[in-house]
Motif scaffolding. Sequence first.
Motif, PDB file in Angstrom:
ATOM      1  N   UNK A  39     -55.894 -88.747  99.133  1.00  0.00           N
ATOM      2  CA  UNK A  39     -55.405 -89.592  97.994  1.00  0.00           C
ATOM      3  C   UNK A  39     -54.243 -88.989  97.319  1.00  0.00           C
ATOM      4  N   UNK A  40     -53.693 -89.595  96.161  1.00  0.00           N
ATOM      5  CA  UNK A  40     -52.815 -89.168  95.397  1.00  0.00           C
ATOM      6  C   UNK A  40     -52.963 -88.440  94.235  1.00  0.00           C
ATOM      7  N   UNK A  41     -54.336 -87.969  94.149  1.00  0.00           N
ATOM      8  CA  UNK A  41     -54.708 -87.022  92.887  1.00  0.00           C
ATOM      9  C   UNK A  41     -55.303 -85.871  93.464  1.00  0.00           C
ATOM     10  N   UNK A  42     -55.288 -84.572  92.777  1.00  0.00           N
ATOM     11  CA  UNK A  42     -55.994 -83.611  93.260  1.00  0.00           C
ATOM     12  C   UNK A  42     -55.763 -82.527  91.882  1.00  0.00           C
ATOM     13  N   UNK A  43     -57.051 -81.974  91.668  1.00  0.00           N
ATOM     14  CA  UNK A  43     -57.205 -81.122  90.325  1.00  0.00           C
ATOM     15  C   UNK A  43     -57.428 -79.645  90.700  1.00  0.00           C
ATOM     16  N   UNK A  44     -57.158 -78.766  89.852  1.00  0.00           N
ATOM     17  CA  UNK A  44     -57.425 -77.303  89.710  1.00  0.00           C
ATOM     18  C   UNK A  44     -59.010 -77.160  89.335  1.00  0.00           C
ATOM     19  N   UNK A  45     -59.467 -76.210  89.614  1.00  0.00           N
ATOM     20  CA  UNK A  45     -60.791 -75.721  89.336  1.00  0.00           C
ATOM     21  C   UNK A  45     -60.633 -75.257  87.670  1.00  0.00           C
ATOM     22  N   UNK A  46     -61.686 -75.374  86.998  1.00  0.00           N
ATOM     23  CA  UNK A  46     -61.793 -75.006  85.506  1.00  0.00           C
ATOM     24  C   UNK A  46     -61.204 -73.602  85.421  1.00  0.00           C
ATOM     25  N   UNK A  47     -60.491 -73.520  84.243  1.00  0.00           N
ATOM     26  CA  UNK A  47     -59.777 -72.187  84.261  1.00  0.00           C
ATOM     27  C   UNK A  47     -58.508 -71.856  84.838  1.00  0.00           C
ATOM     28  N   UNK A  48     -57.892 -72.766  85.832  1.00  0.00           N
ATOM     29  CA  UNK A  48     -56.694 -72.466  86.354  1.00  0.00           C
ATOM     30  C   UNK A  48     -55.856 -73.566  85.766  1.00  0.00           C
ATOM     31  N   UNK A  49     -54.314 -73.250  86.044  1.00  0.00           N
ATOM     32  CA  UNK A  49     -53.428 -74.296  85.487  1.00  0.00           C
ATOM     33  C   UNK A  49     -52.558 -74.431  86.786  1.00  0.00           C
ATOM     34  N   UNK A  50     -52.078 -75.938  86.837  1.00  0.00           N
ATOM     35  CA  UNK A  50     -51.292 -76.246  87.769  1.00  0.00           C
ATOM     36  C   UNK A  50     -49.765 -75.529  87.649  1.00  0.00           C
ATOM     37  N   UNK A  51     -49.370 -74.953  88.768  1.00  0.00           N
ATOM     38  CA  UNK A  51     -48.018 -74.558  88.954  1.00  0.00           C
ATOM     39  C   UNK A  51     -46.874 -75.190  89.690  1.00  0.00           C
ATOM     40  N   UNK A  52     -47.623 -76.241  90.725  1.00  0.00           N
ATOM     41  CA  UNK A  52     -46.802 -77.054  91.575  1.00  0.00           C
ATOM     42  C   UNK A  52     -48.072 -78.093  92.222  1.00  0.00           C
ATOM     43  N   UNK A  53     -46.969 -79.158  92.895  1.00  0.00           N
ATOM     44  CA  UNK A  53     -48.018 -79.947  93.704  1.00  0.00           C
ATOM     45  C   UNK A  53     -47.109 -80.159  95.072  1.00  0.00           C
ATOM     46  N   UNK A  54     -47.776 -80.511  95.864  1.00  0.00           N
ATOM     47  CA  UNK A  54     -47.316 -81.101  97.396  1.00  0.00           C
ATOM     48  C   UNK A  54     -48.158 -82.131  97.635  1.00  0.00           C
ATOM     49  N   UNK A  55     -47.467 -83.228  98.475  1.00  0.00           N
ATOM     50  CA  UNK A  55     -47.686 -84.492  98.834  1.00  0.00           C
ATOM     51  C   UNK A  55     -47.590 -84.596 100.245  1.00  0.00           C
ATOM     52  N   UNK A  56     -48.383 -85.587 100.812  1.00  0.00           N
ATOM     53  CA  UNK A  56     -48.210 -86.096 102.075  1.00  0.00           C
ATOM     54  C   UNK A  56     -47.250 -86.890 102.339  1.00  0.00           C
ATOM     55  N   UNK A  57     -46.680 -87.132 103.788  1.00  0.00           N
ATOM     56  CA  UNK A  57     -45.750 -87.892 103.993  1.00  0.00           C
ATOM     57  C   UNK A  57     -44.162 -87.385 103.513  1.00  0.00           C
ATOM     58  N   UNK A  58     -44.040 -86.134 103.392  1.00  0.00           N
ATOM     59  CA  UNK A  58     -43.193 -85.452 102.764  1.00  0.00           C
ATOM     60  C   UNK A  58     -42.784 -85.745 101.355  1.00  0.00           C
ATOM     61  N   UNK A  59     -43.411 -86.256 100.420  1.00  0.00           N
ATOM     62  CA  UNK A  59     -43.004 -86.890  99.188  1.00  0.00           C
ATOM     63  C   UNK A  59     -43.054 -85.608  98.293  1.00  0.00           C
ATOM     64  N   UNK A  60     -41.801 -85.544  97.545  1.00  0.00           N
ATOM     65  CA  UNK A  60     -41.706 -84.441  96.702  1.00  0.00           C
ATOM     66  C   UNK A  60     -41.441 -85.056  95.110  1.00  0.00           C
ATOM     67  N   UNK A  61     -42.079 -86.098  94.862  1.00  0.00           N
ATOM     68  CA  UNK A  61     -42.160 -86.683  93.631  1.00  0.00           C
ATOM     69  C   UNK A  61     -43.532 -86.673  92.920  1.00  0.00           C
ATOM     70  N   UNK A  62     -43.785 -85.827  92.043  1.00  0.00           N
ATOM     71  CA  UNK A  62     -45.199 -85.497  91.339  1.00  0.00           C
ATOM     72  C   UNK A  62     -45.035 -85.549  89.975  1.00  0.00           C
TER      73      UNK A  62
END
Lengths: 88, 88, 88
Positions: A39-62
């Motif tokens: 799907x279009x959502x994914x979360x870090x484990x507790x205590x970690x911060x997002x530094x970047x995201x990747x998406x299926x179908x080549x999508x770079x908009x997040x």
Amino acid sequence: QCSLDSVMDRKIKDVLNSLEYSPSPISKKLSCASVKSQGRLSSCPAGMAVTGCACGYGCGSWDVQLETTCHCQCSVVDWTTTHCCHLT
Amino acid sequence: QCSLDSVMDRKIKDVLNSLEYSPSPISKKLSCASVKSQGRLSSCPAGMAVTGCACGYGCGSWDVQLETTCHCQCSVVDWTTTHCCHLT
Amino acid sequence: QCSLDSVMDRKIKDVLNSLEYSPSPISKKLSCASVKSQGRLSSCPAGMAVTGCACGYGCGSWDVQLETTCHCQCSVVDWTTTHCCHLT
């Protein structure tokens, strides 16, 4: 031995220990890991911060929601990966 | 001077020095850099962790291998950039 | 109380305080935030480092300029987001 010197030595180390003093707090390191979800959502484990995201179908908009969740924005996205880091 | 006070002062500082105590270990900073490579793989220098990846041909689908290498997944990708960070 | 023990205890803590010793310098944390801008450039606030970039129109091709600015490279890009982190 029980010189005044050695007594003081032990005493100083006791106080430092009681303060939870660590001789090398400098050795902190950046550790990272990825979490991949369907799907279009994914979360870090507790205590970690997002530094970047990747998406299926080549999508770079997040965007990042609540500092812990990646949201992929393209109309068709089958998976989302959150890349997460914290200090260890 | 050789008061008990000054002796203790010196003694305490000696013990701290022997523990390699640093008065301001707090000044750690996050430093980042990019590594660009041809093809669909690109790696961080030793000691740095991947925080995100960029790919040629507009591709936003990637994964991180072994915490140090970016892998771009689209069928056509001419370059891969690893964005890498560490504490300094 | 005025035992030698309690005098030394106070003395040691005084010296540590004078060195601006903090009992838990270990509690540093990675904190991140995003900055979204129109066009193909977007910059982090002072003191933060780029960890990744996102671009409009699904574009996943970007580079980081001067460690603080995201630059989206696709021919059509309407917005650019810089994802930025620092230690707190």
